[in-house]
Every structure is written in structure tokens, then in C-alpha cells.
Design a protein around this motif. Sequence first.
Motif, PDB file in Angstrom:
ATOM      1  N   PRO A  22      10.381   1.085   4.153  1.00 13.22           N
ATOM      2  CA  PRO A  22      10.818   2.528   3.841  1.00 13.22           C
ATOM      3  C   PRO A  22      10.115   3.000   2.562  1.00 13.22           C
ATOM      4  O   PRO A  22       9.804   4.350   2.704  1.00 13.22           O
ATOM      5  CB  PRO A  22      12.359   2.391   3.481  1.00 13.22           C
ATOM      6  N   GLU A  23      10.049   2.422   1.579  1.00 12.13           N
ATOM      7  CA  GLU A  23       9.472   2.951   0.213  1.00 12.13           C
ATOM      8  C   GLU A  23       8.695   1.850  -0.321  1.00 12.13           C
ATOM      9  O   GLU A  23       9.448   0.878  -0.889  1.00 12.13           O
ATOM     10  CB  GLU A  23      10.653   3.508  -0.596  1.00 12.13           C
ATOM     11  N   THR A  26       4.986   7.251   2.389  1.00 13.00           N
ATOM     12  CA  THR A  26       3.690   7.844   2.280  1.00 13.00           C
ATOM     13  C   THR A  26       2.895   8.025   3.835  1.00 13.00           C
ATOM     14  O   THR A  26       2.413   9.178   3.978  1.00 13.00           O
ATOM     15  CB  THR A  26       2.681   6.736   1.780  1.00 13.00           C
ATOM     16  N   LEU A  27       3.221   7.386   4.817  1.00 20.78           N
ATOM     17  CA  LEU A  27       3.045   7.668   6.105  1.00 20.78           C
ATOM     18  C   LEU A  27       3.628   9.151   6.581  1.00 20.78           C
ATOM     19  O   LEU A  27       2.780   9.697   7.106  1.00 20.78           O
ATOM     20  CB  LEU A  27       3.329   6.616   6.994  1.00 20.78           C
ATOM     21  N   ASP A  28       4.719   9.358   6.005  1.00 22.87           N
ATOM     22  CA  ASP A  28       5.458  10.731   6.727  1.00 22.87           C
ATOM     23  C   ASP A  28       4.794  11.613   5.730  1.00 22.87           C
ATOM     24  O   ASP A  28       4.317  12.759   6.546  1.00 22.87           O
ATOM     25  CB  ASP A  28       6.857  10.453   6.250  1.00 22.87           C
ATOM     26  N   ALA A  52       0.960  -1.143   0.175  1.00 23.02           N
ATOM     27  CA  ALA A  52       0.139   0.015   0.047  1.00 23.02           C
ATOM     28  C   ALA A  52       0.868   1.307   0.085  1.00 23.02           C
ATOM     29  O   ALA A  52       1.847   1.348   0.885  1.00 23.02           O
ATOM     30  CB  ALA A  52      -0.810  -0.095   1.307  1.00 23.02           C
ATOM     31  N   GLN A  53       0.386   2.114  -1.025  1.00 19.80           N
ATOM     32  CA  GLN A  53       1.286   3.276  -1.122  1.00 19.80           C
ATOM     33  C   GLN A  53       0.305   4.558  -1.566  1.00 19.80           C
ATOM     34  O   GLN A  53      -0.659   4.052  -2.240  1.00 19.80           O
ATOM     35  CB  GLN A  53       2.465   2.929  -2.360  1.00 19.80           C
ATOM     36  N   SER A  54       0.993   5.370  -1.534  1.00 19.49           N
ATOM     37  CA  SER A  54       0.171   6.910  -2.024  1.00 19.49           C
ATOM     38  C   SER A  54      -1.252   6.682  -1.599  1.00 19.49           C
ATOM     39  O   SER A  54      -1.522   6.401  -0.122  1.00 19.49           O
ATOM     40  CB  SER A  54       0.082   6.624  -3.370  1.00 19.49           C
TER      41      SER A  54
END
Length: 111
Positions: A92-93, A73-75, A39-41
Motif C-alpha cells: 500500500p505505501e 506511487t502507482l496511483d 521502489a517508491q516515487s
Amino acid sequence: MDVVVHLISGIGGEQDTSFAIVENLLDADADIDELVVVAQSQGIEAVTAGGETEHKVRSLLDAGVSFVACRNTLDTMDLDESDLVDGVDVVPEGAVEVIRLQTEGYAYLRP
């Protein structure tokens, strides 16, 4: 066979499709060894505790599906690991994780 599903959309229909694909892979007569959802963005919303898809994520975690969330994304969204559904890991990414899994032989799916 190992599969990575890249969840990057915040659009409910696309998230629903992603979850349906994961459920179908679990139900299919396929030789699936590992199934990972990255999961990203805007896709991070799908793995956020208290969200509309929390019950789906929990059910899939219970079925052995791994979920990972993108730290970048969390950051960017000012979220913490504690904002995620219990059992979702953080990398991390997200894009780097997808590429890493692909180099390890995972099939890539992005609905």
C-alpha cells in the motif's frame, strides 16, 4: 542479516548504484538472509516493465531478491500492477513498508 534497499530516485546513476549495492551484497561473504528493494516515487521507474533496468530486476529476482512497489506511487503516476516487471509485489505505501521492515530488524540502505 536482513536488508532493505530504498529505491526512490529516478536518476539513472542513483538507480545503478542501488542495483550495484544489491549485487555486491549478494556476492559478498555476508550472512544475508533476506534482501528487499522497496521502489517508491521516481524509483518506480526502475521496476517498470520495458524500462532500462528491467533485465537487472529480473536477474535479481532470479537470485532471490524481493522487489516491492508502492501502490500510492502507482496511483499517482497512473500506473497499474501490470506495468511492473513480473515478480514485483505491491504494498500500500512504500515508506510504511520500509518502516515495517526496519522494526523487524532489517538494515536500511538508501544510496
